[in-house]
Design a protein around this motif. Structure first.
Motif, short mmCIF file in Angstrom:
data_model
loop_
_atom_site.label_atom_id
_atom_site.label_comp_id
_atom_site.label_asym_id
_atom_site.label_seq_id
_atom_site.Cartn_x
_atom_site.Cartn_y
_atom_site.Cartn_z
N GLU A 109 16.11 23.50 49.80
CA GLU A 109 16.38 24.50 48.73
C GLU A 109 15.35 25.92 49.10
O GLU A 109 14.49 26.19 48.35
N PRO A 110 15.31 26.34 50.33
CA PRO A 110 14.16 27.33 50.64
C PRO A 110 14.09 28.57 49.76
O PRO A 110 15.27 29.22 49.32
N ASN A 111 12.82 29.21 49.38
CA ASN A 111 12.79 30.45 48.72
C ASN A 111 12.45 31.41 49.52
O ASN A 111 11.73 31.21 50.65
N LEU A 112 13.01 32.91 49.41
CA LEU A 112 13.00 33.66 50.41
C LEU A 112 11.97 34.71 49.81
O LEU A 112 11.89 36.10 50.28
N SER A 113 11.37 34.60 48.74
CA SER A 113 10.21 35.52 48.20
C SER A 113 8.92 35.33 49.04
O SER A 113 8.28 33.81 49.02
N HIS A 114 8.27 36.31 49.44
CA HIS A 114 6.75 36.10 49.79
C HIS A 114 5.94 35.14 49.05
O HIS A 114 5.16 34.23 49.55
N PHE A 115 5.81 35.54 47.69
CA PHE A 115 4.89 35.06 46.95
C PHE A 115 5.22 33.54 46.58
O PHE A 115 4.43 32.81 46.46
N ARG A 116 6.56 33.59 45.94
CA ARG A 116 6.98 31.94 45.93
C ARG A 116 6.89 30.98 47.02
O ARG A 116 6.43 30.05 46.87
N SER A 117 7.32 31.73 48.14
CA SER A 117 7.37 30.74 49.34
C SER A 117 6.07 30.17 49.99
O SER A 117 5.81 28.98 50.18
N ILE A 118 5.20 31.10 49.95
CA ILE A 118 3.64 30.63 50.38
C ILE A 118 3.15 29.83 49.22
O ILE A 118 2.26 29.28 49.64
N GLU A 119 3.45 30.13 48.08
CA GLU A 119 2.71 29.18 47.27
C GLU A 119 3.51 27.71 47.31
O GLU A 119 2.70 26.68 47.30
N ILE A 120 4.73 27.60 47.76
CA ILE A 120 5.11 26.22 48.00
C ILE A 120 4.43 25.60 49.31
O ILE A 120 4.09 24.49 49.10
N TRP A 121 4.17 26.24 50.22
CA TRP A 121 3.51 25.90 51.50
C TRP A 121 2.04 25.64 51.09
O TRP A 121 1.53 24.95 51.57
N ASP A 122 1.29 26.48 50.21
CA ASP A 122 -0.06 26.20 50.03
C ASP A 122 -0.07 25.01 48.97
O ASP A 122 -1.23 24.26 49.12
N THR A 123 0.94 24.54 48.33
CA THR A 123 0.77 23.55 47.27
C THR A 123 1.48 22.35 47.79
O THR A 123 1.37 21.28 47.01
N ALA A 124 2.32 22.45 48.74
CA ALA A 124 3.24 21.44 49.26
C ALA A 124 3.95 20.80 47.98
O ALA A 124 3.94 19.71 47.81
N SER A 125 4.44 21.73 47.38
CA SER A 125 5.59 21.58 46.32
C SER A 125 6.92 21.46 46.69
O SER A 125 7.32 21.87 47.85
N LYS A 126 7.73 20.99 45.93
CA LYS A 126 9.13 21.00 45.95
C LYS A 126 9.57 22.59 45.64
O LYS A 126 8.77 23.18 44.82
N SER A 127 10.68 22.88 45.80
CA SER A 127 11.45 24.20 45.84
C SER A 127 11.14 24.42 44.39
O SER A 127 10.97 25.87 44.03
N GLN A 128 11.61 23.99 43.53
CA GLN A 128 11.65 24.01 42.05
C GLN A 128 10.49 23.33 41.13
O GLN A 128 10.62 23.21 39.99
N GLU A 129 9.36 23.18 41.78
CA GLU A 129 8.22 22.68 41.51
C GLU A 129 6.93 23.28 41.37
O GLU A 129 7.01 23.98 42.36
N TYR A 130 6.11 23.49 40.51
CA TYR A 130 5.26 24.43 40.33
C TYR A 130 3.89 23.35 40.25
O TYR A 130 3.68 22.94 39.03
N LEU A 131 3.05 23.69 41.25
CA LEU A 131 1.97 23.01 41.26
C LEU A 131 0.57 24.03 41.10
O LEU A 131 0.68 24.72 41.87
N GLN A 132 -0.59 23.43 40.58
CA GLN A 132 -1.67 24.16 40.18
C GLN A 132 -2.42 24.27 41.39
O GLN A 132 -3.14 25.29 41.71
N ASP A 133 -2.81 23.37 42.09
CA ASP A 133 -3.82 22.98 43.05
C ASP A 133 -3.08 23.09 44.41
O ASP A 133 -2.09 22.50 44.63
N GLY A 134 -3.54 23.62 45.37
CA GLY A 134 -3.31 23.49 46.69
C GLY A 134 -3.33 22.01 47.52
O GLY A 134 -4.19 21.42 46.88
N TRP A 135 -2.81 21.85 48.38
CA TRP A 135 -2.75 20.73 49.08
C TRP A 135 -3.98 20.33 49.67
O TRP A 135 -4.36 18.92 49.43
N LEU A 136 -4.82 21.25 50.37
CA LEU A 136 -6.13 20.92 50.52
C LEU A 136 -7.17 20.56 49.41
O LEU A 136 -7.93 19.56 49.64
N ALA A 137 -6.86 21.17 48.47
CA ALA A 137 -7.83 21.13 47.39
C ALA A 137 -7.27 19.60 46.65
O ALA A 137 -8.62 18.78 46.29
#
Length: 387
Positions: A109-137
């Motif tokens: 379920e990929p997201n094509l918004s710059h802001f949301r998609s990089i947030e998914i990559w940064d947090t390692a979340s699911k497409s419809q999941e919102y996580l506060q901390d980055g995956w490295l954090a």
């Protein structure tokens, strides 16, 4: 020096996110952070299809009659896939079997918004999941790097700390080398001045001073680096990798990949910078004996649409091709190239490799930690690293 002046100096170059000191002191380091990770963000969404090119697939040329790379120009890696001709500087590491091309990297379920998609990559979340901390954090909170490290992570070329946001991370944002040197000297001098106002600094002061005192970016390296911004960032990364006070992660950013129009010239220039910078970084790390203990990986918020647009560019897409390189990388083509005759309803390729499997490889095989506690169940490491 007054407290507000010191904080202004520190904040200009250093960003520190941390837990209360007593809790941090109680944590034990469990990660194998003698292995350095260097992340390279290709900001804007690099067109992986014109970087790792399926030159033997007629669908590629049908989808891109204007911007496809001619077959006779492709730097062939196999009888199916090759590199963009501007990336010749990557061939030595390919020939040494120290470069892996990760094919079809994405998520459901990929997201094509710059802001949301990089947030998914940064947090390692699911497409419809919102996580506060980055995956490295999260990784560093679960398994903190040693406290005598100069910092947990260093960010070069961007004010955004991405996957290092939140948790217990000590992150240094290095936006200007000379400014950082001046501020490091001022911060160190202030710490020795005995000024009463310094007694009231925030708890992050010790981390700021530690970073300022121990981050060295003046190491003498004979390797020549290219004289463009990304080349200079790679040189800084190499210098940081060789300092006595280590770090766990360095993140570099190369901007400009949102190629909706006139893609050919823009991407040619960017990929040339990328290849030259990474080629020199490899040489520098070999020179300093750090190549075998360094893993370099590229990432971006998304790829580009399979079909070119009417402006000589490509629009936001989904699955992408990325690089993993290092002295202990198992070189070759990894994963399955997306099927260009099986696009989704809007003309995007389907991913064949979940990016969280790549993250699991870093956490579990590179650092020796439990990736399931950070990424959740179901993401197994992939065969990138030599045993």
């Amino acid at each position: 020096m007054q407290r507000r002046d010191f904080l202004k100096i520190a904040a200009a170059s250093i960003s520190v996110s941390m837990l209360p000191a007593p809790l941090l002191a109680a944590m034990k380091s469990a990660g194998g952070y003698e292995n350095l990770l260097i992340l390279v963000e290709l900001k804007g969404g690099n067109d992986g299809m014109n970087m790792a090119i399926p030159y033997a697939d007629k669908n590629y040329y049908n989808l891109r009659p204007k911007i496809a790379i001619p077959r006779d120009k492709v730097l062939q890696l196999s009888d199916q896939v090759g590199l963009h001709p501007a990336m010749e500087a990557m061939l030595p590491m390919w020939n040494a079997k120290q470069l892996a091309v990760l094919q079809g990297v994405g998520y459901p379920e990929p997201n094509l918004s710059h802001f949301r998609s990089i947030e998914i990559w940064d947090t390692a979340s699911k497409s419809q999941e919102y996580l506060q901390d980055g995956w490295l954090a999260r990784a560093f909170t679960q398994n903190p790097p040693p406290r005598d490290f100069a910092a947990d992570g260093i960010v070069i070329g961007s004010a955004e700390i991405g996957p290092l946001l939140g948790g217990a991370t000590r992150t240094v944002v290095l936006s200007n080398e000379e400014q950082f040197r001046r501020q490091a000297r001022l911060a160190t001098a202030a710490s020795k001045a005995g000024n009463a106002a310094l007694q009231h600094l925030l708890r992050v002061e010790n981390d700021i001073l530690q970073a300022a005192a121990h981050l060295g970016i003046d190491a003498n390296i004979d390797t020549e680096f290219p004289d463009h911004a990304f080349g200079k960032a790679c040189k800084t990364a190499c210098q940081l990798a060789t300092q006595k006070s280590p770090v766990a992660v360095i993140r570099l950013t190369l901007n400009g990949f949102d190629t909706h129009q006139n893609q050919s010239a823009t991407q040619n220039n960017l990929l040339k910078q990328l290849a030259e910078g990474l080629g020199a970084l490899r040489d520098g790390l070999i020179e300093t004996g750090k190549w075998d203990s360094t893993l370099i990986m590229t990432y971006a918020e998304f790829g580009r649409r399979a079909k070119e647009n009417q402006s000589g560019g490509t629009d936001h897409g989904t699955a992408n091709m990325h690089f993993a390189l290092g002295g202990r990388v198992r070189g070759g083509l990894l994963g399955k190239y997306p099927n260009l005759s099986d696009l989704d309803s809007v003309g995007n390729v389907r991913h064949t490799l979940d990016f969280r499997n790549v993250y699991a490889t870093i956490i579990q095989q590179w650092w020796g930690a439990d990736s399931s506690r950070i990424l959740g169940q179901g993401f197994k490491p992939i065969d990138i690293l030599k045993t």
